[in-house]
Design a protein around this motif. Structure first.
Motif, PDB file in Angstrom:
ATOM      1  N   VAL A 188       0.968  -1.088  -0.040  1.00  0.00           N
ATOM      2  CA  VAL A 188       0.029  -0.216  -0.058  1.00  0.00           C
ATOM      3  C   VAL A 188       1.066   1.160   0.048  1.00  0.00           C
ATOM      4  N   HIS A 189       0.255   2.383  -0.601  1.00  0.00           N
ATOM      5  CA  HIS A 189       1.003   3.609  -0.490  1.00  0.00           C
ATOM      6  C   HIS A 189       0.027   4.768  -0.851  1.00  0.00           C
ATOM      7  N   PRO A 190      -0.920   5.046   0.262  1.00  0.00           N
ATOM      8  CA  PRO A 190      -1.704   6.078   0.265  1.00  0.00           C
ATOM      9  C   PRO A 190      -1.009   7.463   0.002  1.00  0.00           C
ATOM     10  N   VAL A 191      -1.704   8.548  -0.699  1.00  0.00           N
ATOM     11  CA  VAL A 191      -1.072   9.605  -1.001  1.00  0.00           C
ATOM     12  C   VAL A 191      -0.780  10.296   0.088  1.00  0.00           C
ATOM     13  N   PRO A 192       0.280  11.453   0.047  1.00  0.00           N
ATOM     14  CA  PRO A 192       0.717  11.993   1.064  1.00  0.00           C
ATOM     15  C   PRO A 192      -0.426  13.256   1.495  1.00  0.00           C
ATOM     16  N   PRO A 193      -0.535  13.693   2.769  1.00  0.00           N
ATOM     17  CA  PRO A 193      -1.452  14.654   3.252  1.00  0.00           C
ATOM     18  C   PRO A 193      -0.947  16.196   2.778  1.00  0.00           C
ATOM     19  N   TRP A 194       0.294  16.053   2.525  1.00  0.00           N
ATOM     20  CA  TRP A 194       0.784  17.499   2.069  1.00  0.00           C
ATOM     21  C   TRP A 194       2.146  17.255   1.305  1.00  0.00           C
ATOM     22  N   PRO A 195       2.277  17.953   0.206  1.00  0.00           N
ATOM     23  CA  PRO A 195       1.817  19.024  -0.293  1.00  0.00           C
ATOM     24  C   PRO A 195       0.335  19.017  -1.023  1.00  0.00           C
ATOM     25  N   ARG A 196       0.050  17.619  -1.090  1.00  0.00           N
ATOM     26  CA  ARG A 196      -1.356  17.374  -1.899  1.00  0.00           C
ATOM     27  C   ARG A 196      -2.472  17.933  -0.865  1.00  0.00           C
ATOM     28  N   GLU A 197      -3.790  18.019  -1.604  1.00  0.00           N
ATOM     29  CA  GLU A 197      -4.948  18.315  -0.817  1.00  0.00           C
ATOM     30  C   GLU A 197      -5.423  17.245   0.263  1.00  0.00           C
ATOM     31  N   PRO A 198      -5.330  17.608   1.342  1.00  0.00           N
ATOM     32  CA  PRO A 198      -5.370  16.489   2.602  1.00  0.00           C
ATOM     33  C   PRO A 198      -6.691  15.571   2.469  1.00  0.00           C
ATOM     34  N   SER A 199      -7.761  16.175   1.786  1.00  0.00           N
ATOM     35  CA  SER A 199      -8.839  15.325   1.778  1.00  0.00           C
ATOM     36  C   SER A 199      -8.642  14.077   1.130  1.00  0.00           C
ATOM     37  N   GLU A 200      -7.989  14.131   0.309  1.00  0.00           N
ATOM     38  CA  GLU A 200      -7.366  12.845  -0.635  1.00  0.00           C
ATOM     39  C   GLU A 200      -6.871  11.561   0.281  1.00  0.00           C
ATOM     40  N   TRP A 201      -5.907  12.243   1.189  1.00  0.00           N
ATOM     41  CA  TRP A 201      -5.321  11.378   2.027  1.00  0.00           C
ATOM     42  C   TRP A 201      -6.133  10.834   3.069  1.00  0.00           C
ATOM     43  N   VAL A 202      -6.912  11.651   3.493  1.00  0.00           N
ATOM     44  CA  VAL A 202      -8.125  11.080   4.453  1.00  0.00           C
ATOM     45  C   VAL A 202      -9.108  10.148   3.754  1.00  0.00           C
ATOM     46  N   ARG A 203      -9.599  10.403   2.369  1.00  0.00           N
ATOM     47  CA  ARG A 203     -10.199   9.404   1.784  1.00  0.00           C
ATOM     48  C   ARG A 203      -9.550   8.025   1.607  1.00  0.00           C
ATOM     49  N   GLU A 204      -8.424   8.121   1.217  1.00  0.00           N
ATOM     50  CA  GLU A 204      -7.792   6.714   0.777  1.00  0.00           C
ATOM     51  C   GLU A 204      -7.380   5.893   2.282  1.00  0.00           C
ATOM     52  N   LEU A 205      -7.083   6.722   3.301  1.00  0.00           N
ATOM     53  CA  LEU A 205      -6.806   5.993   4.414  1.00  0.00           C
ATOM     54  C   LEU A 205      -8.236   5.459   5.061  1.00  0.00           C
ATOM     55  N   GLY A 206      -9.194   6.065   4.571  1.00  0.00           N
ATOM     56  CA  GLY A 206     -10.670   5.581   5.259  1.00  0.00           C
ATOM     57  C   GLY A 206     -11.184   4.482   4.091  1.00  0.00           C
ATOM     58  N   LEU A 207     -10.744   4.430   2.838  1.00  0.00           N
ATOM     59  CA  LEU A 207     -11.021   3.423   1.898  1.00  0.00           C
ATOM     60  C   LEU A 207     -10.147   1.878   2.197  1.00  0.00           C
ATOM     61  N   LEU A 208      -9.132   2.465   2.712  1.00  0.00           N
ATOM     62  CA  LEU A 208      -8.136   1.156   2.971  1.00  0.00           C
ATOM     63  C   LEU A 208      -8.772   0.641   4.571  1.00  0.00           C
ATOM     64  N   ARG A 209      -9.154   1.386   5.253  1.00  0.00           N
ATOM     65  CA  ARG A 209      -9.699   0.710   6.404  1.00  0.00           C
ATOM     66  C   ARG A 209     -10.955  -0.069   6.303  1.00  0.00           C
ATOM     67  N   GLN A 210     -11.736   0.408   5.209  1.00  0.00           N
ATOM     68  CA  GLN A 210     -13.119  -0.459   4.956  1.00  0.00           C
ATOM     69  C   GLN A 210     -12.722  -1.524   4.155  1.00  0.00           C
ATOM     70  N   LEU A 211     -11.400  -1.792   3.513  1.00  0.00           N
ATOM     71  CA  LEU A 211     -11.108  -2.812   2.647  1.00  0.00           C
ATOM     72  C   LEU A 211     -10.666  -3.891   3.524  1.00  0.00           C
ATOM     73  N   LEU A 212      -9.666  -3.393   4.546  1.00  0.00           N
ATOM     74  CA  LEU A 212      -9.274  -4.400   5.613  1.00  0.00           C
ATOM     75  C   LEU A 212     -10.372  -5.081   6.579  1.00  0.00           C
ATOM     76  N   ALA A 213     -11.572  -4.121   6.922  1.00  0.00           N
ATOM     77  CA  ALA A 213     -12.610  -4.663   7.536  1.00  0.00           C
ATOM     78  C   ALA A 213     -13.649  -5.673   6.932  1.00  0.00           C
ATOM     79  N   LYS A 214     -13.708  -5.636   5.889  1.00  0.00           N
ATOM     80  CA  LYS A 214     -14.086  -6.605   4.945  1.00  0.00           C
ATOM     81  C   LYS A 214     -13.477  -7.875   4.729  1.00  0.00           C
ATOM     82  N   ILE A 215     -12.204  -8.161   5.098  1.00  0.00           N
ATOM     83  CA  ILE A 215     -11.789  -9.464   5.029  1.00  0.00           C
ATOM     84  C   ILE A 215     -12.083 -10.428   6.154  1.00  0.00           C
ATOM     85  N   PRO A 216     -12.785 -11.471   5.978  1.00  0.00           N
ATOM     86  CA  PRO A 216     -13.369 -12.350   7.046  1.00  0.00           C
ATOM     87  C   PRO A 216     -12.151 -12.803   7.713  1.00  0.00           C
ATOM     88  N   ALA A 217     -12.317 -13.064   8.995  1.00  0.00           N
ATOM     89  CA  ALA A 217     -11.396 -13.773   9.883  1.00  0.00           C
ATOM     90  C   ALA A 217     -11.033 -14.960   9.459  1.00  0.00           C
TER      91      ALA A 217
END
Length: 282
Positions: free
Chosen positions: A163-192
Motif C-alpha cells: 500500500v501507498h496512500p497519497v501524502p497529506p501534504w503538499p497535496r490536498e489532505p482530503s485525498e489522504w483522508v479518503r484513501e486511509l478511510g477506503l483502506l480501513r473499509q477494505l481491511l474490515a471486509k476481510i473475513p477472519a
C-alpha cells in the motif's frame, strides 16, 4: 495540522526544557503545569514500548521486507544486497517504475521468483515479490497509486497487501483522508476465517495520526507496536540528519511478531522495514 501531528513526538521533547523554564519563571505552579504536559506526552508514547506479541520458537515464520525506492531512483544493487542479507519471503515495493522492475526481475529471480507488479511512472507503481507462488492477485480501485494484494501459496497462506496512500501534504489532505478511510473499509471486509493478513507500505501517516491508528483494531496491529519497538523512524533518509518521522509500517492480523527493524535502503529517501512474523497455531 497533519504535518504538526507527524512531528508531535519531536515537539513533545520540548516539554522537558519547557517544564524547567516554567518552574524557574513561575515556581511551583509552573513546575506543576510542565509536569502535567510531560505526563500527557508520556501517556501517548510509553504504550509504544510495551511488548505485546507472544510466539513460540517452533512456530513457522514469514519474513517481510518493505521498501520505498524513491521514484525508482534508489540503488537497486543495494536493494538486491538487502534482500540477500535479510532473505525475506516477501518483498513489497512502492514508487516502483517499469524501468526499476525490469532491472530487478532478473536479479531477484533466484530468491524471489514470483511477482505481482503494477509498475508505473513517478511514485504510483507498486510491487509484490515472493519466494512462493502468488495466487488471488488483485488490484484495488479507488487509490491514486497502485494498491495490490496477493495470497502467498505457502503453509498458512497469508494475504499480503502493498500500500501507498497519497501524502497529506503538499497535496490536498482530503485525498489522504479518503484513501486511509477506503483502506480501513477494505481491511474490515476481510473475513477472519481467511487467515493471516500482512499490510506493508508507506502509509504517509504516523502513530500520532488518528487515521492511521483507526486501522489498528482488535484484529490488526502495527508490528512495531506489537514488539514494543516504538517509532521506527523512516523518513527522510536522504538528509544529513537521521530520519524524523515513522511513516513506513507493517500491519499484521492473526500473526505474532517476532521482531521488526528499520533498515537502510541505499539511495532512497526512506528507510525500509523488515518484519519477522510467526504463524499462530490453528
Amino acid at each position: 495540522m497533519l504535518v504538526a501531528a507527524a512531528l508531535a513526538h519531536v515537539l513533545m521533547l520540548a516539554a522537558v526544557p519547557g517544564a524547567l523554564l516554567a518552574a524557574v519563571a513561575f515556581g511551583w505552579w509552573g513546575l506543576a503545569a510542565g509536569t502535567a504536559v510531560l505526563a500527557g506526552a508520556a501517556a501517548t508514547q510509553l504504550p509504544l514500548h510495551r511488548h505485546r506479541s507472544r510466539t513460540t520458537a517452533k512456530a513457522p515464520t514469514l519474513t517481510v521486507l518493505h521498501a520505498n525506492i524513491w521514484l525508482g531512483q534508489a540503488d537497486l544493487d543495494g536493494l538486491v544486497a538487502l534482500v540477500e542479507q535479510h532473505r525475506p519471503d516477501v518483498l513489497t515495493l512502492v514508487e516502483l517504475t517499469p524501468e526499476a522492475d525490469a532491472r530487478l526481475r532478473p536479479r531477484l529471480s533466484g530468491s524471489l521468483p514470483h511477482a505481482y507488479v503494477g509498475a508505473a511512472p513517478g511514485g504510483e507503481g507498486t510491487g509484490i515479490y515472493s519466494r512462493f507462488p502468488l495466487v488471488d492477485e488483485q488490484r484495488h480501485d479507488g487509490f491514486v497509486t497502485e494498491l495490490l494484494s496477493a495470497r502467498v501459496d505457502m503453509p498458512g497462506r497469508p494475504l499480503v497487501f502493498a500500500v501507498h496512500p497519497v501524502p497529506p501534504w503538499p497535496r490536498e489532505p482530503s485525498e489522504w483522508v479518503r484513501e486511509l478511510g477506503l483502506l480501513r473499509q477494505l481491511l474490515a471486509k476481510i473475513p477472519a476465517e481467511d487467515g493471516p493478513v500482512v499490510v506493508a507500505g508507506d502509509f504517509n501517516a504516523t502513530q500520532d495520526h488518528r487515521r492511521y491508528r483507526d486501522l489498528q483494531d482488535d484484529r490488526f496491529v502495527d508490528a512495531a507496536v506489537a514488539t514494543g519497538a516504538g517509532m521506527l523512524r523512516t523518513y527522510p533518509a536522504h538528509t544529513w540528519h537521521p530520519p524524523v518521522i515513522a511513516i513506513d509500517h507493517v500491519l499484521v492480523a492473526d500473526m505474532a511478531v517476532r521482531s521488526v527493524e528499520a533498515v537502510t535502503v541505499p539511495g532512497s529517501d526512506h528507510r525500509g522495514i523488515v518484519a519477522r512474523l510467526a504463524f499462530r497455531p490453528v
